[in-house]
Design a protein around this motif. Structure first.
Motif, PDB file in Angstrom:
ATOM      1  N   PHE A  62      -6.909  -1.874   0.664  1.00  0.00           N
ATOM      2  CA  PHE A  62      -7.973  -0.983   0.242  1.00  0.00           C
ATOM      3  C   PHE A  62      -9.168  -1.824  -0.164  1.00  0.00           C
ATOM      4  O   PHE A  62      -9.062  -2.656  -1.058  1.00  0.00           O
ATOM      5  N   VAL A  63     -10.273  -1.648   0.521  1.00  0.00           N
ATOM      6  CA  VAL A  63     -11.484  -2.355   0.124  1.00  0.00           C
ATOM      7  C   VAL A  63     -12.526  -1.310  -0.219  1.00  0.00           C
ATOM      8  O   VAL A  63     -12.934  -0.528   0.638  1.00  0.00           O
ATOM      9  N   ASN A  64     -12.927  -1.265  -1.460  1.00  0.00           N
ATOM     10  CA  ASN A  64     -13.886  -0.267  -1.942  1.00  0.00           C
ATOM     11  C   ASN A  64     -13.461   1.156  -1.573  1.00  0.00           C
ATOM     12  O   ASN A  64     -14.257   1.963  -1.135  1.00  0.00           O
ATOM     13  N   GLY A  65     -12.189   1.416  -1.720  1.00  0.00           N
ATOM     14  CA  GLY A  65     -11.700   2.764  -1.465  1.00  0.00           C
ATOM     15  C   GLY A  65     -11.544   3.100  -0.001  1.00  0.00           C
ATOM     16  O   GLY A  65     -11.231   4.227   0.360  1.00  0.00           O
ATOM     17  N   VAL A  66     -11.789   2.145   0.875  1.00  0.00           N
ATOM     18  CA  VAL A  66     -11.616   2.400   2.307  1.00  0.00           C
ATOM     19  C   VAL A  66     -10.419   1.603   2.808  1.00  0.00           C
ATOM     20  O   VAL A  66     -10.208   0.464   2.404  1.00  0.00           O
ATOM     21  N   ILE A  67      -9.625   2.262   3.675  1.00  0.00           N
ATOM     22  CA  ILE A  67      -8.452   1.571   4.200  1.00  0.00           C
ATOM     23  C   ILE A  67      -8.870   0.594   5.284  1.00  0.00           C
ATOM     24  O   ILE A  67      -9.573   0.961   6.218  1.00  0.00           O
ATOM     25  N   VAL A  68      -8.463  -0.655   5.133  1.00  0.00           N
ATOM     26  CA  VAL A  68      -8.684  -1.634   6.192  1.00  0.00           C
ATOM     27  C   VAL A  68      -7.335  -1.895   6.844  1.00  0.00           C
ATOM     28  O   VAL A  68      -6.394  -2.332   6.182  1.00  0.00           O
ATOM     29  N   GLN A  69      -7.264  -1.570   8.137  1.00  0.00           N
ATOM     30  CA  GLN A  69      -5.979  -1.707   8.818  1.00  0.00           C
ATOM     31  C   GLN A  69      -5.539  -3.167   8.884  1.00  0.00           C
ATOM     32  O   GLN A  69      -6.336  -4.042   9.208  1.00  0.00           O
ATOM     33  N   SER A 162      12.102   3.190   5.547  1.00  0.00           N
ATOM     34  CA  SER A 162      11.367   3.955   4.557  1.00  0.00           C
ATOM     35  C   SER A 162      12.012   3.683   3.184  1.00  0.00           C
ATOM     36  O   SER A 162      13.223   3.484   3.122  1.00  0.00           O
ATOM     37  N   PRO A 163      11.308   3.643   2.083  1.00  0.00           N
ATOM     38  CA  PRO A 163       9.877   3.894   1.941  1.00  0.00           C
ATOM     39  C   PRO A 163       9.044   2.608   1.827  1.00  0.00           C
ATOM     40  O   PRO A 163       7.826   2.691   1.856  1.00  0.00           O
ATOM     41  N   ASN A 164       9.683   1.436   1.673  1.00  0.00           N
ATOM     42  CA  ASN A 164       8.901   0.242   1.326  1.00  0.00           C
ATOM     43  C   ASN A 164       8.475  -0.628   2.494  1.00  0.00           C
ATOM     44  O   ASN A 164       7.653  -1.520   2.330  1.00  0.00           O
ATOM     45  N   TYR A 165       9.080  -0.409   3.644  1.00  0.00           N
ATOM     46  CA  TYR A 165       8.754  -1.275   4.782  1.00  0.00           C
ATOM     47  C   TYR A 165       8.380  -0.433   5.982  1.00  0.00           C
ATOM     48  O   TYR A 165       9.022  -0.473   7.020  1.00  0.00           O
ATOM     49  N   LEU A 166       7.357   0.397   5.790  1.00  0.00           N
ATOM     50  CA  LEU A 166       6.985   1.349   6.825  1.00  0.00           C
ATOM     51  C   LEU A 166       5.553   1.101   7.290  1.00  0.00           C
ATOM     52  O   LEU A 166       4.619   1.429   6.585  1.00  0.00           O
ATOM     53  N   PRO A 167       5.395   0.505   8.483  1.00  0.00           N
ATOM     54  CA  PRO A 167       4.043   0.318   8.996  1.00  0.00           C
ATOM     55  C   PRO A 167       3.385   1.672   9.260  1.00  0.00           C
ATOM     56  O   PRO A 167       4.114   2.641   9.506  1.00  0.00           O
ATOM     57  N   PRO A 168       2.085   1.777   9.234  1.00  0.00           N
ATOM     58  CA  PRO A 168       1.098   0.708   9.057  1.00  0.00           C
ATOM     59  C   PRO A 168       0.836   0.348   7.586  1.00  0.00           C
ATOM     60  O   PRO A 168       0.057  -0.551   7.335  1.00  0.00           O
ATOM     61  N   ARG A 169       1.478   1.046   6.661  1.00  0.00           N
ATOM     62  CA  ARG A 169       1.179   0.799   5.255  1.00  0.00           C
ATOM     63  C   ARG A 169       1.706  -0.563   4.807  1.00  0.00           C
ATOM     64  O   ARG A 169       1.065  -1.266   4.029  1.00  0.00           O
ATOM     65  N   ASN A 170       2.912  -0.908   5.285  1.00  0.00           N
ATOM     66  CA  ASN A 170       3.505  -2.178   4.866  1.00  0.00           C
ATOM     67  C   ASN A 170       3.819  -3.044   6.072  1.00  0.00           C
ATOM     68  O   ASN A 170       3.816  -2.568   7.200  1.00  0.00           O
ATOM     69  N   LEU A 171       4.110  -4.277   5.791  1.00  0.00           N
ATOM     70  CA  LEU A 171       4.580  -5.171   6.838  1.00  0.00           C
ATOM     71  C   LEU A 171       6.098  -5.150   6.864  1.00  0.00           C
ATOM     72  O   LEU A 171       6.754  -4.864   5.871  1.00  0.00           O
ATOM     73  N   VAL A 172       6.628  -5.450   8.023  1.00  0.00           N
ATOM     74  CA  VAL A 172       8.074  -5.555   8.176  1.00  0.00           C
ATOM     75  C   VAL A 172       8.385  -7.031   8.348  1.00  0.00           C
ATOM     76  O   VAL A 172       7.583  -7.768   8.904  1.00  0.00           O
ATOM     77  N   SER A 173       9.542  -7.474   7.848  1.00  0.00           N
ATOM     78  CA  SER A 173       9.858  -8.883   8.086  1.00  0.00           C
ATOM     79  C   SER A 173      11.295  -9.054   8.549  1.00  0.00           C
ATOM     80  O   SER A 173      12.119  -8.149   8.445  1.00  0.00           O
ATOM     81  N   TRP A 174      11.545 -10.251   9.075  1.00  0.00           N
ATOM     82  CA  TRP A 174      12.890 -10.578   9.542  1.00  0.00           C
ATOM     83  C   TRP A 174      13.804 -10.792   8.341  1.00  0.00           C
ATOM     84  O   TRP A 174      13.408 -11.396   7.355  1.00  0.00           O
ATOM     85  N   VAL A 175      15.036 -10.283   8.427  1.00  0.00           N
ATOM     86  CA  VAL A 175      15.960 -10.503   7.318  1.00  0.00           C
ATOM     87  C   VAL A 175      17.254 -11.163   7.787  1.00  0.00           C
ATOM     88  O   VAL A 175      18.230 -11.232   7.055  1.00  0.00           O
ATOM     89  N   GLY A 176      17.273 -11.620   9.035  1.00  0.00           N
ATOM     90  CA  GLY A 176      18.473 -12.293   9.525  1.00  0.00           C
ATOM     91  C   GLY A 176      19.637 -11.329   9.633  1.00  0.00           C
ATOM     92  O   GLY A 176      19.478 -10.189  10.058  1.00  0.00           O
ATOM     93  N   LEU A 177      20.802 -11.781   9.201  1.00  0.00           N
ATOM     94  CA  LEU A 177      22.012 -10.981   9.356  1.00  0.00           C
ATOM     95  C   LEU A 177      22.269 -10.044   8.175  1.00  0.00           C
ATOM     96  O   LEU A 177      23.337  -9.446   8.079  1.00  0.00           O
ATOM     97  N   LYS A 178      21.291  -9.924   7.297  1.00  0.00           N
ATOM     98  CA  LYS A 178      21.512  -9.175   6.055  1.00  0.00           C
ATOM     99  C   LYS A 178      22.021  -7.754   6.307  1.00  0.00           C
ATOM    100  O   LYS A 178      22.953  -7.287   5.638  1.00  0.00           O
ATOM    101  N   ASN A 179      21.424  -7.051   7.275  1.00  0.00           N
ATOM    102  CA  ASN A 179      21.834  -5.673   7.522  1.00  0.00           C
ATOM    103  C   ASN A 179      23.291  -5.591   7.967  1.00  0.00           C
ATOM    104  O   ASN A 179      24.031  -4.700   7.559  1.00  0.00           O
TER     105      ASN A 179
END
Lengths: 429, 284
Positions: A62-69, A162-179
């Motif tokens: 959020f930059v000055n109240g505007v979403i920057v993708q 969902s809810p913490n790793y949901l693009p475009p709001r958040n980034l997703v990352s590699w977690v290896g074999l965790k799942n």
């Protein structure tokens, strides 16, 4: 030999060079064009590979109240997957190009002239005819089957959910074999997985065997000697097979629901309503029974055909030996039918194992089970995956279960198919 | 002595026959009851699932009329017909040429391709819905009928290629060879010999691919967003899957209009279908 080696080295340096060296201009141009296109695309390819490795570095802000993708991790993942496939295909063409340089050089040494364009096209049409024929299917399968599978495999190593790793709001990352570890070690996931898997196996096993037996029973009755109007019985009994399953399943769902006619009649008779789909145990029984209604006719028709083809002389011989009806069934009918339907029995099991329709349309996996993570009491593995994807946004775990499921069903099917006739045919090996 | 034995035998035969007919009758009633219920519901007044009497008190054709005057049912019907027809044509062409290549030619990668499609066929597309959605989005195929058709036409390739390849493999190779001596090309052999002779199995492929889109409600719900692009199965599904089953009688009428033609087609072609399925399983 020198010419051959030189051609191969030249073609390894730049595609098509070896072909040019041998004055095979048509192939030389084609191969070098492939390489030129690839090189022109190289920056994009590197970008996509980089994206696949990082899955995005710039989060949405959020930059000055505007979403920057920021970066969209999932698009980067799919672009990365496509790039992987493209690079693999390119590598295969590259190897083919080197092999072809060798062949061309040998041909030139043997005194053959390289082909002109027209002759070349004719040659391709003739010699590579089968490859040309399977190309449309190949492209389709790569895009709509292999790419989705690759994407699913990749997803299973990320935290896309969902809810913490949901693009475009958040980034997703590699977690290896965790799942995978979570699925097999974390109690809440593991408990759900094991129990849902057990019910899936129970459901597939029981319903397949039951449908098989009842189908055979009906086939024997319809074909019983002296019964009139065989065609009439057969047509009536095959109705459930002929009616689209999604319609009959919805009809059953409504018919057995709370305000439906069955409970309505029970109410009018002063009896208590039956919780057909709200009690876990009754719901499971109902699923199996309704599937019997849907599935037994298929086996009946299948076996009717086999029964009428059994050599009557076998039964005559048995009659002479004084065999009774049960003995005739056990020693002639049953082995004959089983022998011819064994592959279909296994296919049906595999089909029921992933019978999405029946569960989704009848119960939607309900009733709710608070001990399960995102699954209801009647959910089978495939509907569980669907729920996690469609309703809960748990894409990472859904992918893990999908992969495990696929591996299991593929192993069972390959094992059973290897034992059937088609694999022994000479043209398979 | 012998006469009584014979009569006993006759009597027991008679009883067995009665029992068989009794069981068949009961089975038929179980089969037919849900069908009768849905048919009666379609002609029932009102719209609710609940009814105070077992048989409707009044009969009406209003729900069928409503389907065509008040709902998108005709549009859905046409959409589905269009998707089904195109899917059928693409599938038959693509499957027959692929199967022809595998049945008649030895080439590098043949065996591994056959194995690969055998394994890929086991992967239910539902498991990869997220991926398919994103791929369609990437190619701009979301909310188009083409996207749907491609999912269907590609999805059927592995299984049907095996089915058709098995059938084509049984066509005597001497026919091809004779034609080749007469100067026929690969394409001519396909269009003049293999394709016509494979007609029975290709009819099966055509039929199953024609019918598929009438049943599928999952992928249309994934792909289609615009109301005017919906398909039948999707629309019917949505009428009864909302918690309030207020469109129940309308659903019943729509269901009949879908099920009757399909069921007639099925019964008419039953031998064909079962034979093809059985052959596919044993022959590969």
């Amino acid at each position: 030999m020198k010419r051959v080696k030189k051609s191969m080295i030249l073609s390894s340096i730049f595609m098509g060079l070896g072909q040019f060296y041998n004055k095979d201009y048509v192939k030389g141009i084609i191969f070098s064009l492939v390489e030129v296109i690839f090189l022109l695309r190289l920056p994009g390819i590197f970008e996509n590979i980089h994206g696949l490795i990082t899955l995005g570095e710039e989060p949405q802000k959020f930059v000055n109240g505007v979403i920057v993708q920021g970066d969209h991790s999932i698009y980067m993942l799919i672009n990365g997957a496509i790039t992987l496939i493209v690079v693999t295909l390119f590598a295969m063409i590259y190897i083919y190009n080197v092999n072809d340089a060798q062949k061309t050089a040998k041909a030139v040494k043997a005194g053959k002239k390289p082909l002109k364009l027209k002759a070349f096209l004719k040659e391709v049409l003739n010699k590579n005819f089968p490859q040309l024929m399977i190309t449309p299917a190949f492209i389709g399968i790569v895009v709509f089957t292999i790419l989705p599978i690759l994407f699913t495999v990749l997803l299973s190593f990320t935290n896309y959910s969902s809810p913490n790793y949901l693009p475009p709001r958040n980034l997703v990352s590699w977690v290896g074999l965790k799942n995978y570890k979570n699925l097999f070690e974390l109690d809440i996931w593991n408990g759900t997985f094991i129990k849902v898997a057990i019910w899936t196996l129970q459901w597939a096993g029981i319903s397949t065997v039951l449908n098989y037996i009842v189908g055979m029973f009906l086939a024997i009755l319809v074909n019983y000697k002296g019964i009139k109007f065989k065609k009439f019985w057969r047509t009536i009994l095959m109705l459930p097979y002929a009616i689209p399953a999604f319609i009959s399943l919805l009809v059953f769902r409504l018919g057995l629901s709370g305000p439906g006619p069955i409970n309505n009649i029970l109410g009018q008779l002063g009896l208590e309503k039956i919780a057909f789909f709200t009690d876990p145990f009754i719901a499971k029984i109902m699923i199996i029974v309704i599937n019997l209604w849907l599935g037994a006719p298929y086996f009946m028709i299948l076996m009717s055909g086999i029964l009428t083809n059994i050599d009557a002389a076998l039964y005559e011989a048995a009659d002479i030996d004084g065999a009774n009806a049960w003995q005739k069934f056990r020693n002639i009918t049953f082995p004959m039918v089983l022998f011819q339907t064994a592959p279909i029995l296994i296919m049906t099991f595999a089909f029921n194992f992933n019978n999405f329709n029946i569960i989704y349309l009848l119960t939607d996996g309900n009733p709710v089970n608070s001990n399960f993570k995102y699954a209801g009491s009647t959910d089978i593995l495939i509907t569980w995956v669907f729920k996690m994807t469609n309703d809960q946004g748990q894409y990472h775990m859904a992918s893990v279960v999908a992969i495990v499921l696929f591996i299991f069903i593929a192993l069972v099917s390959i094992y059973s198919l290897k034992r059937t006739k088609s694999f022994e045919e000479e043209d398979m090996i | 002595m012998e006469k009584t034995l014979n009569e006993k035998q006759k009597l027991s035969d008679y009883i067995t026959k009665l029992v068989v007919i009794a069981i068949l009758t009961i089975a038929s009633i179980i089969v037919v009851l849900p069908v009768i219920w849905i048919v009666l519901s379609a002609f029932k007044t009102g719209s609710s699932l609940f009814s105070s009497t077992i048989l409707p008190q009044e009969y009406t054709l209003i729900h069928f009329k409503e389907l065509f005057t008040e709902t998108d049912f005709p549009i859905w019907y046409l959409n589905t017909l269009k998707i089904a027809t195109i899917n059928m044509l693409i599938s038959v062409v693509i499957t027959s040429i692929t199967a022809y290549a595998f049945a008649r030619f030895k080439f590098k990668g043949r065996k591994i391709s056959l194995m690969a499609i055998l394994v890929l066929q086991m992967f239910p597309a539902i498991l990869a819905m997220t991926a398919i959605y994103i791929i369609l989005m990437k190619f701009g195929l979301l909310d188009t009928h083409l996207g749907l058709i491609l999912i269907y036409a590609v999805g059927q390739i592995p299984y049907n290629t095996w089915l058709v390849k098995g059938f084509m493999g049984a066509i005597p190779k001497s026919l091809d060879e004779a034609a080749r001596i007469d100067g026929a090309s690969n394409i001519t052999i396909f269009t003049k010999i293999i394709f016509p002779l494979s007609r029975p199995i290709l009819v099966l492929v055509a039929l199953t691919n024609f019918m598929g889109p009438w049943f599928d409600y999952i992928f249309p719900r994934l792909v289609i967003k615009t109301a005017s692009k919906k398909t039948l199965a999707m629309g019917l599904f949505e009428w009864v899957r909302s918690q309030s089953t207020t469109h129940f009688t309308r659903f019943a009428a729509g269901a009949i209009l879908v099920a009757v033609p399909i069921a007639i087609l099925f019964v008419y072609l039953q031998k064909h279908l079962v034979h093809g399925l059985a052959q596919g399983a044993t022959k590969g």
